[in-house]
Motif scaffolding. Structure first.
Motif, PDB file in Angstrom:
ATOM      1  N   GLU A  33       1.626   4.181  -3.673  1.00 30.78           N
ATOM      2  CA  GLU A  33       1.186   5.571  -3.707  1.00 30.78           C
ATOM      3  C   GLU A  33       2.247   6.487  -4.310  1.00 30.78           C
ATOM      4  O   GLU A  33       2.891   7.272  -3.628  1.00 30.78           O
TER       5      GLU A  33
ATOM      6  N   ARG B 200      -5.662   5.876   7.179  1.00 34.82           N
ATOM      7  CA  ARG B 200      -4.470   6.411   7.863  1.00 34.82           C
ATOM      8  C   ARG B 200      -3.147   5.863   7.320  1.00 34.82           C
ATOM      9  O   ARG B 200      -2.096   6.079   7.925  1.00 34.82           O
TER      10      ARG B 200
ATOM     11  N   GLU C  53       5.274   9.409   7.071  1.00 36.87           N
ATOM     12  CA  GLU C  53       5.517  10.637   7.830  1.00 36.87           C
ATOM     13  C   GLU C  53       6.028  10.298   9.238  1.00 36.87           C
ATOM     14  O   GLU C  53       6.994  10.898   9.734  1.00 36.87           O
TER      15      GLU C  53
ATOM     16  N   LYS D 209       0.840  -1.208   0.000  1.00 41.70           N
ATOM     17  CA  LYS D 209       0.000   0.000   0.000  1.00 41.70           C
ATOM     18  C   LYS D 209       0.874   1.257   0.000  1.00 41.70           C
ATOM     19  O   LYS D 209       0.618   2.221  -0.732  1.00 41.70           O
ATOM     20  N   ILE D 210       1.907   1.254   0.812  1.00 43.44           N
ATOM     21  CA  ILE D 210       2.809   2.414   0.879  1.00 43.44           C
ATOM     22  C   ILE D 210       3.517   2.608  -0.460  1.00 43.44           C
ATOM     23  O   ILE D 210       3.591   3.718  -0.993  1.00 43.44           O
TER      24      ILE D 210
ATOM     25  N   ASP E 166      10.833   8.931  -1.775  1.00 47.04           N
ATOM     26  CA  ASP E 166       9.590   9.694  -1.632  1.00 47.04           C
ATOM     27  C   ASP E 166      10.007  11.157  -1.581  1.00 47.04           C
ATOM     28  O   ASP E 166      10.455  11.645  -0.544  1.00 47.04           O
TER      29      ASP E 166
ATOM     30  N   ASN F 151      -1.525   6.967   4.906  1.00 47.54           N
ATOM     31  CA  ASN F 151      -0.677   8.107   4.528  1.00 47.54           C
ATOM     32  C   ASN F 151       0.126   8.651   5.708  1.00 47.54           C
ATOM     33  O   ASN F 151       1.059   9.427   5.530  1.00 47.54           O
ATOM     34  N   LYS F 152      -0.215   8.252   6.930  1.00 53.16           N
ATOM     35  CA  LYS F 152       0.493   8.733   8.125  1.00 53.16           C
ATOM     36  C   LYS F 152       1.788   7.945   8.392  1.00 53.16           C
ATOM     37  O   LYS F 152       2.658   8.408   9.132  1.00 53.16           O
TER      38      LYS F 152
ATOM     39  N   GLY G 204      -7.087   1.595   3.183  1.00 51.72           N
ATOM     40  CA  GLY G 204      -6.161   2.730   3.086  1.00 51.72           C
ATOM     41  C   GLY G 204      -6.282   3.703   4.241  1.00 51.72           C
ATOM     42  O   GLY G 204      -5.590   4.738   4.264  1.00 51.72           O
TER      43      GLY G 204
ATOM     44  N   ARG H 238       5.247   6.097  -5.274  1.00 55.95           N
ATOM     45  CA  ARG H 238       6.642   6.023  -4.835  1.00 55.95           C
ATOM     46  C   ARG H 238       7.497   5.520  -5.997  1.00 55.95           C
ATOM     47  O   ARG H 238       7.003   4.829  -6.892  1.00 55.95           O
TER      48      ARG H 238
END
Length: 441
Positions: free
Chosen positions: A199, A336, A342, A195-196, A221, A338-339, A334, A201
């Motif tokens: 996106e 959270r 970070e 999943k990471i 990234d 996107n956290k 999907g 990458r």
């Protein structure tokens, strides 16, 4: 720099745990004169000459047995063999060569790993009467030792370190953030990585890691460079339908050693298990940044305080990792996700943070004014000076008047004050208490 891994394998009751304890310098594995006592793999950090490595003790291999416990012990040993860089194959020099030794030798030859054949229980200076029988295994020249008496162990360790890679086992630049995905099987580790990476990458390549079990996935990234160390793809050779949970620690060992940050993935429906505690403990002991990722959060029925209660339960179960941030995610929806990147970048920076000495001493001095150090029999603890010795993990030296007066609770208080002022979220903190020469006691 990743440490090499050495696994001690062999059939039951040949003295593996006795050797493990002798090298480790302390009694860690359970030693009883009964086959099958060491059912869970034990590991410890070892230093010999200028070399550091991780030593794994395994349950005895019984090749022909289909009983569930021996079958699980065999699976443990297989995973240790897959993960190890060097294998110590221990046999009984007193009893001599038996069919089980031949079958284990066949398994080890297929591993293509360096194997040292070690004859244990040679308790005199005389050669074992069975020494030459073991040459037929085709594994090389046997090394005679006595685990119980400590004979020959230094020579054996000399041979072990000769098989370590000559060059460093880490070839990534310092600015690359190395992330280990750890956790039990089937909690969604691969789904989270996919999943990471899906996106937008830039995936550089898939290359073999330091063991053939781990896959390294470097990617960028923006201006940030990462590499995911994924152990989820380890082959399951065993045809026996045993519980695989208890073997996941050995999957984590090699990955954690090489990582800057560990993502401990926990199944939201199962909650924290004993195996999760073991895996989290390995990250903590190795001073790595840690993020707890609760996956499959979409499957949990929510009420007003569901997340707060779940967080409280995790903190109770993993109390020694109170510093680790918790993310509730779903790799399927999907939620959270996107956290995660970070938070990885943030925790990596916290793990590598350095505090100026003057600022650090202001905080420690203020902490002592607010809460007076403990005393015993009229003698009070004094902290003269504090300095940060290293990073990854942040390590502080406290120059004090008497180590005996530094109670664990007061050191925890100092740690909490440091965290309140500087953060250090997601990273363990280490303290070294050093008595100041000529200090006032």
């Amino acid at each position: 720099m990743a440490k090499p891994i050495v696994a001690i394998v062999g059939r039951p009751n040949v003295g593996k745990s006795t050797l493990f304890n002798k090298i480790a310098g302390k009694r860690i594995a359970i030693v009883e004169d009964e086959p099958g006592v060491t059912r869970d793999r034990i590991y410890t950090e070892v230093e010999w000459l200028t070399h550091q490595f991780t030593l794994i003790d395994t349950g005895g291999i019984e090749p022909e047995s289909e009983e569930i416990i021996p079958a699980q012990m065999r699976r443990q040993a297989e995973l240790a063999i897959e993960t190890a860089h060097v294998i110590v194959f221990m046999v009984d020099g007193r009893q001599g060569l038996i069919s089980s030794d031949r079958e284990i030798a066949d398994m080890l030859r297929k591993s293509k790993k360096p194997v040292l054949l070690v004859l244990n229980k040679v308790d005199t200076k005389e050669q074992s009467a069975h020494l030459f029988d073991f040459y037929e295994l085709g594994i090389g020249e046997p090394i005679e030792i006595s685990s119980a008496l400590g004979l020959g162990i230094g020579d054996m360790l000399d041979e072990i370190v000769k098989h370590f890679p000559e060059e460093g086992m880490e070839d990534y630049d310092e600015e690359v953030i190395k992330v280990a995905i750890i956790g039990k099987p089937n909690v969604g580790k691969s789904s989270i990585i996919n999943k990471i990476l899906g996106e937008d990458r830039v995936i550089v390549s898939n290359i073999a890691g330091t063991t053939r079990d781990a896959i390294d996935t470097p990617f960028t990234d923006g201006e940030d460079q990462y590499v995911f160390i994924d152990t989820a793809g380890i082959r399951r050779k065993s045809k026996i339908k045993e519980h695989v949970e208890k073997y996941s620690v050995v999957r984590a060992i090699a990955a954690v050693e090489r990582a800057d940050v560990c993502l401990l993935v926990i199944d939201a429906e199962e909650g924290v298990t004993e195996q999760d505690k073991k895996i989290a403990g390995f990250s903590h002991e190795n001073g790595k940044g840690l993020i707890i990722v609760i996956n499959k959060w979409d499957l949990i029925e929510k009420e007003t305080n569901t997340m707060n209660q779940f967080t409280k339960d995790i903190r109770n179960e993993l109390s020694y990792c109170e510093y680790a941030p918790i993310l509730f995610v779903s790799a399927v929806t999907g939620q959270r996700m996107n956290k995660i990147l970070e938070k990885i970048k943030f925790v990596a920076n916290q793990n590598a943070m350095r505090i100026p000495t003057g600022t650090l001493n202001e905080v420690v001095g203020e902490a002592m004014l607010l809460n007076q150090p403990p005393s015993d029999k009229g003698k009070r603890l004094k902290i003269f000076y504090a300095t940060q010795a290293s990073v990854k993990p942040p390590t502080f030296i406290l120059f004090i008047n008497d180590r005996e007066l530094m109670h664990f609770s007061y050191q925890r208080y100092i740690e909490n004050r440091i965290r309140e002022n500087f953060g250090f979220e997601g990273t363990p903190i280490r303290f070294i208490n050093r008595e100041k020469a000529g200090g006032d006691k």
